[in-house]
Design a protein around this motif. Sequence first.
Motif, PDB file in Angstrom:
ATOM      1  N   LYS A   1       0.838  -1.205   0.000  1.00  0.00           N
ATOM      2  CA  LYS A   1       0.000   0.000   0.000  1.00  0.00           C
ATOM      3  C   LYS A   1       0.873   1.255   0.000  1.00  0.00           C
ATOM      4  CE  LYS A   1      -4.025  -1.781   2.516  1.00  0.00           C
ATOM      5  NZ  LYS A   1      -4.814  -1.664   3.760  1.00  0.00           N
ATOM      6  N   LEU A   2       1.903   1.253   0.867  1.00  0.00           N
ATOM      7  CA  LEU A   2       2.777   2.436   0.961  1.00  0.00           C
ATOM      8  C   LEU A   2       3.531   2.650  -0.350  1.00  0.00           C
ATOM      9  CD1 LEU A   2       4.113   1.904   4.600  1.00  0.00           C
ATOM     10  CD2 LEU A   2       2.385   3.544   3.842  1.00  0.00           C
ATOM     11  N   ALA A   3       3.968   1.529  -0.952  1.00  0.00           N
ATOM     12  CA  ALA A   3       4.703   1.642  -2.214  1.00  0.00           C
ATOM     13  C   ALA A   3       3.778   2.137  -3.329  1.00  0.00           C
ATOM     14  CB  ALA A   3       5.315   0.298  -2.580  1.00  0.00           C
ATOM     15  N   LEU A   4       2.560   1.619  -3.342  1.00  0.00           N
ATOM     16  CA  LEU A   4       1.602   2.038  -4.376  1.00  0.00           C
ATOM     17  C   LEU A   4       1.333   3.541  -4.282  1.00  0.00           C
ATOM     18  CD1 LEU A   4      -0.067   0.895  -6.657  1.00  0.00           C
ATOM     19  CD2 LEU A   4      -1.889   0.352  -5.030  1.00  0.00           C
TER      20      LEU A   4
ATOM     21  N   TRP B   1       3.980   2.645 -15.667  1.00  0.00           N
ATOM     22  CA  TRP B   1       3.094   3.639 -16.280  1.00  0.00           C
ATOM     23  C   TRP B   1       1.679   3.580 -15.677  1.00  0.00           C
ATOM     24  CZ3 TRP B   1      -1.115   3.381 -19.877  1.00  0.00           C
ATOM     25  CH2 TRP B   1      -1.434   4.603 -20.473  1.00  0.00           C
ATOM     26  N   ILE B   2       1.161   2.335 -15.492  1.00  0.00           N
ATOM     27  CA  ILE B   2      -0.221   2.303 -14.968  1.00  0.00           C
ATOM     28  C   ILE B   2      -0.258   2.673 -13.477  1.00  0.00           C
ATOM     29  CG2 ILE B   2      -1.156   0.693 -16.708  1.00  0.00           C
ATOM     30  CD1 ILE B   2      -1.532  -1.328 -14.478  1.00  0.00           C
ATOM     31  N   VAL B   3       0.816   2.324 -12.751  1.00  0.00           N
ATOM     32  CA  VAL B   3       0.886   2.719 -11.333  1.00  0.00           C
ATOM     33  C   VAL B   3       0.907   4.254 -11.245  1.00  0.00           C
ATOM     34  CG1 VAL B   3       2.440   2.761  -9.318  1.00  0.00           C
ATOM     35  CG2 VAL B   3       1.939   0.586 -10.460  1.00  0.00           C
ATOM     36  N   GLN B   4       1.706   4.859 -12.117  1.00  0.00           N
ATOM     37  CA  GLN B   4       1.804   6.314 -12.135  1.00  0.00           C
ATOM     38  C   GLN B   4       0.460   6.949 -12.495  1.00  0.00           C
ATOM     39  OE1 GLN B   4       4.831   7.349 -11.015  1.00  0.00           O
ATOM     40  NE2 GLN B   4       3.679   9.223 -10.749  1.00  0.00           N
ATOM     41  N   ARG B   5      -0.252   6.325 -13.422  1.00  0.00           N
ATOM     42  CA  ARG B   5      -1.585   6.843 -13.796  1.00  0.00           C
ATOM     43  C   ARG B   5      -2.516   6.825 -12.593  1.00  0.00           C
ATOM     44  NH1 ARG B   5      -2.813   7.979 -18.914  1.00  0.00           N
ATOM     45  NH2 ARG B   5      -5.047   7.636 -18.883  1.00  0.00           N
ATOM     46  N   TRP B   6      -2.466   5.744 -11.826  1.00  0.00           N
ATOM     47  CA  TRP B   6      -3.328   5.678 -10.633  1.00  0.00           C
ATOM     48  C   TRP B   6      -2.927   6.766  -9.625  1.00  0.00           C
ATOM     49  CZ3 TRP B   6      -2.493   4.503  -5.366  1.00  0.00           C
ATOM     50  CH2 TRP B   6      -3.666   4.451  -4.610  1.00  0.00           C
ATOM     51  N   ARG B   7      -1.606   6.919  -9.450  1.00  0.00           N
ATOM     52  CA  ARG B   7      -1.129   7.939  -8.502  1.00  0.00           C
ATOM     53  C   ARG B   7      -1.565   9.341  -8.920  1.00  0.00           C
ATOM     54  NH1 ARG B   7       4.977   5.729  -8.129  1.00  0.00           N
ATOM     55  NH2 ARG B   7       4.654   3.994  -6.693  1.00  0.00           N
ATOM     56  N   ASN B   8      -1.783   9.523 -10.216  1.00  0.00           N
ATOM     57  CA  ASN B   8      -2.224  10.841 -10.700  1.00  0.00           C
ATOM     58  C   ASN B   8      -3.742  10.949 -10.786  1.00  0.00           C
ATOM     59  OD1 ASN B   8       0.380  11.837 -10.934  1.00  0.00           O
ATOM     60  ND2 ASN B   8       0.634  11.042 -13.014  1.00  0.00           N
TER      61      ASN B   8
ATOM     62  N   TYR C   1      -0.794  -5.599  -7.586  1.00  0.00           N
ATOM     63  CA  TYR C   1      -1.532  -5.210  -6.381  1.00  0.00           C
ATOM     64  C   TYR C   1      -2.573  -4.131  -6.734  1.00  0.00           C
ATOM     65  CZ  TYR C   1      -2.458  -4.028  -1.539  1.00  0.00           C
ATOM     66  OH  TYR C   1      -3.084  -3.814  -0.325  1.00  0.00           O
ATOM     67  N   LEU C   2      -2.175  -3.222  -7.627  1.00  0.00           N
ATOM     68  CA  LEU C   2      -3.125  -2.197  -8.076  1.00  0.00           C
ATOM     69  C   LEU C   2      -4.308  -2.851  -8.805  1.00  0.00           C
ATOM     70  CD1 LEU C   2      -4.001   0.729  -8.613  1.00  0.00           C
ATOM     71  CD2 LEU C   2      -2.467   0.762 -10.578  1.00  0.00           C
ATOM     72  N   LEU C   3      -3.992  -3.822  -9.652  1.00  0.00           N
ATOM     73  CA  LEU C   3      -5.064  -4.515 -10.396  1.00  0.00           C
ATOM     74  C   LEU C   3      -6.026  -5.209  -9.428  1.00  0.00           C
ATOM     75  CD1 LEU C   3      -6.255  -5.526 -13.106  1.00  0.00           C
ATOM     76  CD2 LEU C   3      -4.691  -7.484 -12.958  1.00  0.00           C
ATOM     77  N   PHE C   4      -5.470  -5.815  -8.393  1.00  0.00           N
ATOM     78  CA  PHE C   4      -6.286  -6.457  -7.353  1.00  0.00           C
ATOM     79  C   PHE C   4      -7.292  -5.447  -6.782  1.00  0.00           C
ATOM     80  CE2 PHE C   4      -6.380  -6.982  -2.641  1.00  0.00           C
ATOM     81  CZ  PHE C   4      -7.101  -8.163  -2.554  1.00  0.00           C
TER      82      PHE C   4
END
Length: 350
Positions: free
Chosen positions: A218-221, A289-296, A238-241
């Motif tokens: 969670k912290l890394a995400l 890229w998708i992790v970054q998209r979620w973070r944004n 983990y994001l997909l989950f």
Amino acid sequence: MASSFVPRTVFPALDSLPRSYFLGHHRAGLAKMKTMLSTIDLVIECRDYRVPLTSHNPLFEESLAERERMVVYTKKDLGSNDTAADAERESLLRTHHAPHPTHFSTCTSPPSTRRILTTLKAHANALSHHSLTGPRILVVGMPNVGKSSLLNALRAVSLSRGKVAHTGAQPGITRKIGTGVKILEGRQLEAEGGEGVYMMDTPGVFIPYVPNAQAMLKLALCGMVKDTIISPVTLADYLLFWINKVDPTLYAEYHEPTNEIVQLLEAVARKTGRLMKGGVPDVEGCALWIVQRWRNGLLGRFVLDEVSKEVLLEDGRRRKEGGPISLNQARRADKEAKRVISRSKKKAVG
Ligand SMILES: Nc1nc2c(ncn2[C@@H]2O[C@H](COP(=O)(O)OP(=O)(O)OP(=O)(O)O)[C@@H](O)[C@H]2O)c(=O)[nH]1
């Protein structure tokens, strides 16, 4: 087919995942904060609204307990679109932190910044009788939680001044405790406010021991750990989950609902042209890229920690039982983190 899709209910245990990211400059920053406490009137502790419980670092309460505290949950805009659920969550967290004031902030939203300024003014008015230079505030929190952005926002709204603190998408942008930055003029206070209210930015400090792999994920995400520490594909999985639990149509432009991260990443690679030599999908690049998209905020906005009366009670009880964390324990965690980072660097080179 979407109608028959069943999201995973549990994420694999991942016992080998690194659980520490407590670095030398985190320890040094915290030790320095401790020595400065006698000159500080208020500590603002930032936590991430998407992980209100997991981003709680007990080191701050233990090391900086002598000073009055305000809790600010940052990145509220990335948390949720559900006004009723937000209101309930916020009310529970406010009650949980009472008598410390609690705020919920979006750095680009002047109303949320103004509410914080109002509390800071009230605090400064109550203090300034016995302060010649004016009140001093220390802003603390986990890496990348948004401390510098909060400082810039307070200064911009209060004094219409430009950005002074460096901000960035990766943790560890602020490495040293800054000199005080004015966020309120003395004349903006009712009582004698001296030169005004100054705020000091500090380096983010990570939790020495992360209790379990899910908490680390969670912290890394949420960006509090450098992206080289945990494999981007694991993070994307983990994001997909989570996305599948919330709304699997969020990635409909790339793939139908799936629990297979590599399938999704390959589809993203084809759609966005992220291909390596020979047309091989750049799976790692797409994961980042998708992790970054979620973070944004571009791939759903949701909160990863459950917040309920029961959970907050249980969390408080567990933390009390966990006892205080000494700087020696933190030092050991620092060594462990260095080992983890050096292993992950070697892996990256190999
Ligand atoms: N969407 C959104 N992004 C934010 C908010 N606050 C901060 N950010 C972003 O989060 C990232 C980290 O912000 P910083 O202010 O640099 O965080 P920090 O806590 O000072 O980071 P360290 O230098 O690691 O201590 C940046 O990309 C900011 O633009 C917010 O309220 N909403």
